[in-house]
Design a protein around this motif. Sequence first.
Motif, PDB file in Angstrom:
ATOM      1  N   LYS A 274       0.833  -1.206   0.000  1.00 29.89           N
ATOM      2  CA  LYS A 274       0.000   0.000   0.000  1.00 29.89           C
ATOM      3  C   LYS A 274       0.866   1.254   0.000  1.00 29.89           C
ATOM      4  N   ASP A 275       1.918   1.262   0.809  1.00 28.67           N
ATOM      5  CA  ASP A 275       2.798   2.428   0.889  1.00 28.67           C
ATOM      6  C   ASP A 275       3.530   2.688  -0.423  1.00 28.67           C
ATOM      7  N   HIS A 276       3.622   1.649  -1.269  1.00 30.48           N
ATOM      8  CA  HIS A 276       4.262   1.827  -2.570  1.00 30.48           C
ATOM      9  C   HIS A 276       3.237   2.110  -3.676  1.00 30.48           C
ATOM     10  N   GLY A 277       2.039   2.535  -3.257  1.00 32.27           N
ATOM     11  CA  GLY A 277       1.047   2.996  -4.228  1.00 32.27           C
ATOM     12  C   GLY A 277       0.235   1.912  -4.906  1.00 32.27           C
TER      13      GLY A 277
ATOM     14  N   VAL B  81      -6.904  -9.890   6.593  1.00 31.55           N
ATOM     15  CA  VAL B  81      -5.926  -8.804   6.650  1.00 31.55           C
ATOM     16  C   VAL B  81      -5.919  -8.001   5.356  1.00 31.55           C
ATOM     17  N   VAL B  82      -5.974  -8.660   4.208  1.00 31.71           N
ATOM     18  CA  VAL B  82      -5.931  -7.909   2.946  1.00 31.71           C
ATOM     19  C   VAL B  82      -7.135  -6.983   2.823  1.00 31.71           C
ATOM     20  N   LYS B  83      -8.286  -7.412   3.351  1.00 25.84           N
ATOM     21  CA  LYS B  83      -9.483  -6.567   3.242  1.00 25.84           C
ATOM     22  C   LYS B  83      -9.463  -5.417   4.250  1.00 25.84           C
ATOM     23  N   GLU B  84      -8.681  -5.565   5.302  1.00 31.51           N
ATOM     24  CA  GLU B  84      -8.502  -4.447   6.224  1.00 31.51           C
ATOM     25  C   GLU B  84      -7.585  -3.384   5.614  1.00 31.51           C
ATOM     26  N   ILE B  85      -6.512  -3.835   4.985  1.00 29.76           N
ATOM     27  CA  ILE B  85      -5.535  -2.906   4.413  1.00 29.76           C
ATOM     28  C   ILE B  85      -6.030  -2.338   3.085  1.00 29.76           C
ATOM     29  N   PHE B  86      -6.717  -3.187   2.316  1.00 30.51           N
ATOM     30  CA  PHE B  86      -7.266  -2.773   1.019  1.00 30.51           C
ATOM     31  C   PHE B  86      -8.783  -3.001   1.053  1.00 30.51           C
ATOM     32  N   PRO B  87      -9.554  -2.046   1.581  1.00 32.76           N
ATOM     33  CA  PRO B  87     -11.007  -2.226   1.740  1.00 32.76           C
ATOM     34  C   PRO B  87     -11.727  -2.553   0.430  1.00 32.76           C
ATOM     35  N   LYS B  88     -11.175  -2.136  -0.701  1.00 31.24           N
ATOM     36  CA  LYS B  88     -11.812  -2.398  -1.996  1.00 31.24           C
ATOM     37  C   LYS B  88     -11.236  -3.637  -2.679  1.00 31.24           C
ATOM     38  N   PHE B  89     -10.583  -4.476  -1.895  1.00 32.99           N
ATOM     39  CA  PHE B  89      -9.979  -5.679  -2.474  1.00 32.99           C
ATOM     40  C   PHE B  89     -11.025  -6.514  -3.210  1.00 32.99           C
TER      41      PHE B  89
ATOM     42  N   VAL C 249      -3.433  -6.671 -12.132  1.00 32.44           N
ATOM     43  CA  VAL C 249      -3.038  -6.247 -10.787  1.00 32.44           C
ATOM     44  C   VAL C 249      -1.727  -5.482 -10.862  1.00 32.44           C
ATOM     45  N   ASP C 250      -1.471  -4.649  -9.869  1.00 31.81           N
ATOM     46  CA  ASP C 250      -0.211  -3.896  -9.843  1.00 31.81           C
ATOM     47  C   ASP C 250       0.680  -4.288  -8.662  1.00 31.81           C
ATOM     48  N   GLY C 251       0.240  -5.234  -7.856  1.00 27.92           N
ATOM     49  CA  GLY C 251       1.046  -5.752  -6.751  1.00 27.92           C
ATOM     50  C   GLY C 251       0.558  -7.137  -6.376  1.00 27.92           C
ATOM     51  N   ILE C 252       1.477  -8.013  -5.949  1.00 28.48           N
ATOM     52  CA  ILE C 252       1.108  -9.411  -5.642  1.00 28.48           C
ATOM     53  C   ILE C 252       1.828  -9.860  -4.376  1.00 28.48           C
ATOM     54  N   LEU C 253       1.071 -10.439  -3.447  1.00 30.71           N
ATOM     55  CA  LEU C 253       1.666 -11.135  -2.306  1.00 30.71           C
ATOM     56  C   LEU C 253       1.545 -12.628  -2.571  1.00 30.71           C
ATOM     57  N   THR C 254       2.676 -13.301  -2.685  1.00 27.67           N
ATOM     58  CA  THR C 254       2.673 -14.737  -2.952  1.00 27.67           C
ATOM     59  C   THR C 254       2.847 -15.513  -1.655  1.00 27.67           C
ATOM     60  N   ASN C 255       2.690 -16.827  -1.726  1.00 30.64           N
ATOM     61  CA  ASN C 255       2.882 -17.662  -0.545  1.00 30.64           C
ATOM     62  C   ASN C 255       4.224 -18.388  -0.587  1.00 30.64           C
TER      63      ASN C 255
ATOM     64  N   PRO D  42       4.619  -6.380 -11.929  1.00 34.29           N
ATOM     65  CA  PRO D  42       4.120  -5.576 -10.796  1.00 34.29           C
ATOM     66  C   PRO D  42       5.045  -5.741  -9.599  1.00 34.29           C
ATOM     67  N   LEU D  43       4.759  -5.036  -8.513  1.00 36.23           N
ATOM     68  CA  LEU D  43       5.536  -5.187  -7.290  1.00 36.23           C
ATOM     69  C   LEU D  43       5.146  -6.513  -6.627  1.00 36.23           C
ATOM     70  N   VAL D  44       6.116  -7.391  -6.429  1.00 38.05           N
ATOM     71  CA  VAL D  44       5.848  -8.741  -5.919  1.00 38.05           C
ATOM     72  C   VAL D  44       6.581  -8.947  -4.594  1.00 38.05           C
ATOM     73  N   VAL D  45       5.877  -9.539  -3.635  1.00 39.11           N
ATOM     74  CA  VAL D  45       6.454  -9.874  -2.331  1.00 39.11           C
ATOM     75  C   VAL D  45       6.384 -11.386  -2.150  1.00 39.11           C
ATOM     76  N   GLY D  46       7.498 -11.983  -1.741  1.00 37.12           N
ATOM     77  CA  GLY D  46       7.540 -13.420  -1.486  1.00 37.12           C
ATOM     78  C   GLY D  46       7.521 -13.732  -0.005  1.00 37.12           C
TER      79      GLY D  46
END
Length: 307
Positions: free
Chosen positions: A170-173, A197-205, A233-239, A256-260
Amino acid sequence: MANIRDIAKITGYSVSTVSRVINNHPYVDEKKREQILAVMKELNYVPNRSAQNLSYGKTKNIGVILPFINHAYYDQMLNGIMEAAFEHQYRVTLLPTDYDPQREKRYLEEFSTKMYDGLIVTTKSNPIDAFKEYHRYGPIIFCENIPDADVSCVYYNLDNSLREAFMFLKDHGIKHVGITLGRSKNISHNSKVTLQVVKEIFPKFDDRNIFWDCCVHGQDGEKAAAFFKKRNVDGILTNGDEVAAVILEQYGASAPLVVGRENILVSRLMQFSSIDHHLTEIGHYAFEAFIDNKKEKICIQHDFIER
C-alpha cells in the motif's frame, strides 16, 4: 539366527549378564564383557533394537507430519527439527499427508502403537479435536498457533507478518493487489487470516484477484502470472519465494511489485522483498518443546526484508 540365550549358553554367563553387555550397562566385569562381545561378533549377532526400545519405553524416533517435503517452507522447518533431533540422538521420520485427513489419522494410529516418542505437526489436515485422544501417547507439538486449545505450539504471528507485507504494498502505491493461496479452494485457517488482513488494508480488495489454483511450487507461478496479467493487478503477495520468482520471470520488465515469503536465496538474487518467518528456528524450538514435554506457546518473531 543366534539369540541372547545362545550367547549365554556359549559363554557360560547368565542371560541377564549378556543383556547388560548388549545394553552397555556400566557394571559388568571387563573380562566378561570382552568374552561376550567376541561371541556376539563370531555369531554375527545384531541386537533387536525394537525390542530394546519397547523395554525402555522409548524409540528415539520422532514423527513429523507435513503435507509434502519438496517445498522451501517445509525444508527450512525440517532443517531446524533435524538439527535439534540429531543433537539428542533422535531419528526423524517424515509423515507426508498431501493434506489428506484420513492419511493423517493413520499416522496418529501409528503413534498410538508407540512407533514414535512424539509428533511434530507442521500443518494439520484435521481439526484440533482429532488429536485430543492421542496426547496420552506422548508429546504432540504444533508449528502453528492454536490459541483455543491446551496444546504446545511454536509459531510465527501470521497476522502481523501479513499486515506488514500488505502495508508495504500500500505504501508503494499499489491499488489492485493480487494474492496466491496454497490450497485449492480450501479455506484453511491461514487463508482466512490472509483474506481478513488484505481486506482491512485494502477495503476495496476484489476477491477475483485471488489465485486459488493450489499455488505451492515454483512452476505454479506460471499459471499465476497468466492469471494476474488478465486481472491487471499492480502488486502481488505470494505464498513463497519460488512462486514469486517465477511470476517475475514470466512478467519480465513489466512486472508488478511482488512480495515473497521465507527469504530464500532466489529472493536475494532477484532482489524482491520477502517475509522471513525464521522457520528453521521454529523447527528447532518445536523439537526442544518435545524434549522438554512442556505445554507452552512460543511465538517466533518474523522479519520483513525490504528490497
